[in-house]
Design an enzyme around this catalytic site. Structure first.
Site, PDB file in Angstrom:
ATOM      1  N   ASP A 233      -7.758 -27.920 -14.357  1.00  0.00           N
ATOM      2  CA  ASP A 233      -7.745 -26.507 -14.701  1.00  0.00           C
ATOM      3  C   ASP A 233      -8.960 -26.287 -15.612  1.00  0.00           C
ATOM      4  O   ASP A 233      -9.551 -27.248 -16.137  1.00  0.00           O
ATOM      5  CB  ASP A 233      -6.428 -26.105 -15.388  1.00  0.00           C
ATOM      6  CG  ASP A 233      -6.212 -24.583 -15.332  1.00  0.00           C
ATOM      7  OD1 ASP A 233      -7.191 -23.858 -15.064  1.00  0.00           O
ATOM      8  OD2 ASP A 233      -5.065 -24.134 -15.554  1.00  0.00           O
TER       9      ASP A 233
HETATM   10  C1  BGC Z   1      -5.919 -20.804 -15.000  1.00  0.00           C
HETATM   11  C2  BGC Z   1      -6.056 -21.205 -13.539  1.00  0.00           C
HETATM   12  C3  BGC Z   1      -7.292 -20.556 -12.962  1.00  0.00           C
HETATM   13  C4  BGC Z   1      -8.496 -20.978 -13.768  1.00  0.00           C
HETATM   14  C5  BGC Z   1      -9.797 -20.386 -13.276  1.00  0.00           C
HETATM   15  C6  BGC Z   1      -7.182 -21.061 -15.781  1.00  0.00           C
HETATM   16  O1  BGC Z   1      -7.120 -20.496 -17.052  1.00  0.00           O
HETATM   17  O2  BGC Z   1      -4.842 -21.498 -15.582  1.00  0.00           O
HETATM   18  O3  BGC Z   1      -4.916 -20.818 -12.826  1.00  0.00           O
HETATM   19  O4  BGC Z   1      -7.438 -20.902 -11.610  1.00  0.00           O
HETATM   20  O5  BGC Z   1      -8.316 -20.551 -15.114  1.00  0.00           O
HETATM   21  O6  BGC Z   1      -9.831 -19.030 -13.528  1.00  0.00           O
END
Ligand code: BGC
Length: 853
Positions: A233
């Site tokens: 993530d």
């Molecule tokens: C989120 C993800 C997301 C990623 C990119 C993170 O903060 O938890 O679900 O895909 O950011 O935006």
């Protein structure tokens, strides 16, 4: 060959040959993103730039910009409420076309964490509290994407079921609960659909942060045979060696000079022998395999589906449908309606188009008082990284007006806890101060105060992630200036201001109104900072028709997240009555109408990534509004516009309650279709809708640890065990016809499948065509093992004409009879009961399955 989609792929040996052409430096460079959304190209191995994008309510693409619009599909809870894999798979295909149109290879979706508790900020983005329903619909979503050649990223692996301290929290889950609930959707999707990417979550589970967790290698790779890519993530990877040794393949975002633990540090770790180069090669193989699957690796076969929107590399193709095309609108309208759950109806719905309804002839148009904050502003999605910019949104008010009713409107109260963003009809772009359409001019100023770029925008919220490249500004930016015109429709006191982080000045007609520094509480999540930033407002007196030039200035370096995200939102609150006055006006309007439709709910700032809810009550005085409208006119339909459950203490007094989720860009049209009976409300609850906050698991860690004390008992599993009544049970929902559930019989599972097949016969006993969702729950009387009283084991939607009888076959997988033990999956011999019916609380049919020793 890709095992599931059947696409020809280079074999492992060929991928390894390509890896062999790379130096260690080249290999390690590939393991961190090139920028916020893309992987590096590497011409030596034929790899082009590969683009990732959020997900899951649409395909945002590489910029956070309303001009780059995207089809906004209903939230995951809305899709889950359809209980219809076919429909969700079709949405996956629509998203794949969107991805291709926007040059995206891999979507960062679906989110298959579970609704452990409705307080969780991202419930709207996850399908259900039930692992089987989540698995079936998540798999359908992935199938739709991947069979069209676009990668899915199943996220967030695992235990990211709430937001509080999500970047650091250690979630403690006992092994059986982990296997039977939280890992189950991932397992099903990986095994059945061969997901091409999985995202490792921010949080830890049982002592290890997920980006360095043994679960990646032991379970994902070892037990499930996963051959796809594991990405972190965003900023979740921290430890150079531990993440490299675990099966994390890609640290996002990049570049490594700004984010993530790898780059030079990993080079050094390999150099000194702390990380084996073989592990690096394995990671690059998985990146190349993903690239081959999505068509980003040269000299490999093309993936299925339309090619990427890259005119240089593809021959001309028929254009992909635009997000505002008729075909997209029709599909999204039908999908939204298919997820609406008619939780209660005393017969008022469907509404007649004219009054009196029971007399032949045209009559006069039905006079409907449309009331409530969410009727005017369509809430079509939740907040956070799931945000997309739809080409348009249809509000309930728009939809009901277009349906030809005699509509009047009163807002009643507000569902905003904070000032809303500036919008029509007050906000105007300075280059067209008399034309309809909102917007602002943005000027980017350098350190020397010189103009480094400018652009005209159509919204009021502006965000840049990792620099200003998306606005084509390459010079370092010191100051942002947002210029707009505010025109007063009525005389009175307007609140004008900004939301953001850092220092902001607001000028009205050249005079400074404030110069303020906005700060967040210590330790706030970056997503909270960007989604629900602090605000500064000031009162400004305006005469009716008066226009003022407003400039909001922001010192870019003053933000605590400078470099990561820059944000400025223009806020405006027009003059309005007190809540008491607005509620009284709404009730009077209802009293003078044939019927009232009250649309209440939450907003993307109440339900969002980055923070959990602390109450399930509707924001503001919406409960009071509903009560007063019902008192003024008993023919009141309440439409709930939220992504997840909210408390509805007046539910039994409303003539009808329709749970409509965050319904995507076609929300209001779909609502009119269902309220007027042109379309069946197809939804069934994918979660238990609580009557109160009693007994719900907490999202609050204690000393950095969040223990899932409730174990297996989430959602209906806990209500059943404790004998508590929710407001509306899991699986509940009615339609415009009635059903008889006539028989259940057992059958052999079809060839190649293990488990048991059940055939359920249902008859449409009403007077119009409709949809039932046949649900089958398993239970185990006299079990030697602690179990929930029942659990969902299979389901199928059924459509039938009046009087028609349909027999539907439902496969109950072997896993439905298994439980996790220290020795692995186990089946308790003896007899299980399968009970079928229209909801978890109504199961008139039962059959016994005898399982041998
Ligand atoms: C989120 C993800 C997301 C990623 C990119 C993170 O903060 O938890 O679900 O895909 O950011 O935006």
């Amino acid at each position: 060959m890709d095992a599931v989609t059947g696409v020809a792929l280079p074999d492992e040996a060929e991928l390894r040959r390509r890896v062999g052409r790379l130096s260690l430096e080249q290999k390690i460079r590939l393991l961190t993103g090139a920028d916020f959304w893309a992987l590096y190209a590497e011409p030596v191995v034929g790899l082009r730039r590969l683009v990732l994008s959020d997900g899951p309510a649409g395909v945002r693409g590489e910029s956070w910009d309303e001009r780059d619009s995207s089809a906004n599909v209903p939230s995951a809870t809305a899709l889950a409420a359809t209980w219809d894999s076919g429909r969700v798979e079709a949405i996956g295909r629509l998203l794949a076309r969107e991805a291709r149109r926007k040059g995206v290879d891999v979507l960062l979706a679906p989110t298959v964490n579970l609704h452990r508790t409705p307080y969780a900020g991202r419930c709207f983005e996850c399908f259900s509290e039930d692992p089987l329903l989540t698995a079936r619909l998540g798999a359908a979503y992935v199938r739709g994407l991947q069979h069209s050649g676009v990668g899915a990223t199943v996220k967030h692996f695992v235990g990211n079921d709430s937001e509080t301290q999500r970047m650091t929290v250690d979630v403690r889950i006992d092994e059986r609960t982990l296997r039977e609930l939280y890992l189950a959707p991932f397992e099903a999707i990986v095994r059945e659909e061969g997901a091409w990417a999985v995202m490792a979550a921010y949080n830890g589970v049982n002592g290890s942060p997920m980006t360095q967790s043994p679960l990646l290698r032991d379970i994902l790779h070892g037990e499930w045979g996963y051959d796809g890519l594991v990405m972190s993530d965003w900023t979740a990877a921290h430890a150079t060696e531990a993440a490299a040794q675990a099966a994390l393949d890609l640290a996002m975002p990049g570049p490594a000079s700004l984010y993530g633990p790898w780059g030079d540090a990993l080079l050094e770790a390999v150099g000194k022998g702390a990380v084996d180069e073989v592990l690096i090669d394995d990671k690059v193989v998985r990146i190349l395999r993903l690239a081959a699957r999505v068509g980003a690796l040269a000299d490999t076969p093309s993936p299925p589906g339309p090619p990427l929107a890259d005119p240089a590399s593809t021959p001309p193709q028929p254009p992909l449908e635009a997000p505002d095309s008729v075909a997209v609108a029709q599909e999204l309208r039908a999908a939204a309606a298919a997820g609406f759950v008619l939780a209660r109806n005393d017969g008022i719905l469907p509404l007649p188009r004219s009054e009196p309804a029971d007399r032949p002839g045209p009559g006069r148009r039905l006079r409907v008082a449309v009331i409530g904050p969410n009727a005017e502003v369509a809430r079509t999605m939740g907040g956070g990284s799931a945000t997309v910019f739809p080409p348009y949104t249809i509000s309930p008010l728009d939809g009901l007006r277009a349906a030809g009713l005699h509509v009047t409107y009163a807002p009643g109260v507000t569902s905003h806890l904070r000032a809303g963003e500036a919008r029509a009809p007050w906000l105007l772009r300075p280059d067209r101060p008399f034309a309809p359409g909102t917007g602002a001019e943005i000027r980017f100023l350098s350190e020397a105060g010189e103009l480094a770029g400018s652009e005209l925008r159509d919204g009021a919220t502006f965000m840049w992630l990792s620099g200003f490249a998306a606005s084509r500004v390459t010079e370092p930016v010191a100051t942002l200036e947002v210029r707009c015109v505010i025109r007063a429709t009525a005389g009175g006191e307007y609140q004008l201001g900004v939301s953001g982080l850092g220092r902001y000045r607001l000028l009205v007609d050249g005079a400074e109104v404030f110069d303020a520094t906005l700060t967040l509480p210590e330790g706030a999540d970056v997503a909270e900072a960007l989604m629900r930033p602090p605000q500064q407002l000031a009162p400004v007196q305006l005469a009716a028709g008066q226009s003022v030039a407003v400039v909001a200035e922001h010192d870019v370096h003053s933000s605590p997240f400078a470099g990561f995200g820059t944000l400025i939102q223009l806020d405006l609150v027009p003059p309005h009555g007190t809540d008491d006055e607005e509620i009284a006006a709404a009730a009077a309007l209802a009293a003078a109408s044939d019927a009232a439709v009250v649309v209440i709910g939450t907003t993307a700032q109440v339900e969002s990534e980055g923070f959990d809810r602390t109450t399930l009550a509707l924001p503001g005085r919406q409960d009071e509004l509903v009560r007063q409208v019902i008192a003024a006119n008993p023919r009141t339909v309440v439409v709930v516009n939220s992504g997840a459950p909210v408390l509805l203490p007046w539910a039994q007094d409303a003539a009808a309650v329709l749970l409509s989720w965050f319904g995507g860009q076609e929300y209001g049209d779909a609502l009119a279709d269902v309220l007027l009976g042109d379309v069946e409300p197809g939804g069934r609850l994918p979660m238990t809708w609580p009557a109160s906050e009693e007994g719900l698991p907490s999202t609050q860690p204690v000393d950095g640890v969040l223990t899932y004390h409730e174990g297996l008992f989430i959602g209906y599993r806990s209500y059943d065990r404790d004998g508590r009544e929710p407001l509306f049970p899991f699986g509940h929902g009615t339609g415009y016809t009635t059903w008889a559930h006539e028989s259940i019989t057992l059958d052999q599972a079809p060839a190649g499948a293990s488990g048991v097949a059940v055939c359920v016969q249902v008859r449409n006993t009403g007077s119009r065509r409709g949809r039932d969702v046949v649900q089958v729950y398993a239970s185990r009387p006299d079990s030697a093992v602690e179990r929930p009283p029942k659990w969902l084991a299979g389901f199928a939607p059924v459509d039938a004409d009046p009087g028609e009888t349909v027999t539907v076959g439902i496969l109950i997988p072997e896993r439905a009879f298994q439980h996790w033990t220290e020795q692995g999956w186990s089946t308790e011999p003896g007899s299980f009961v399968l009970a079928a019916g229209p909801s978890s609380a109504s199961l008139p049919l039962t059959a016994r399955v005898e399982l041998p020793e």
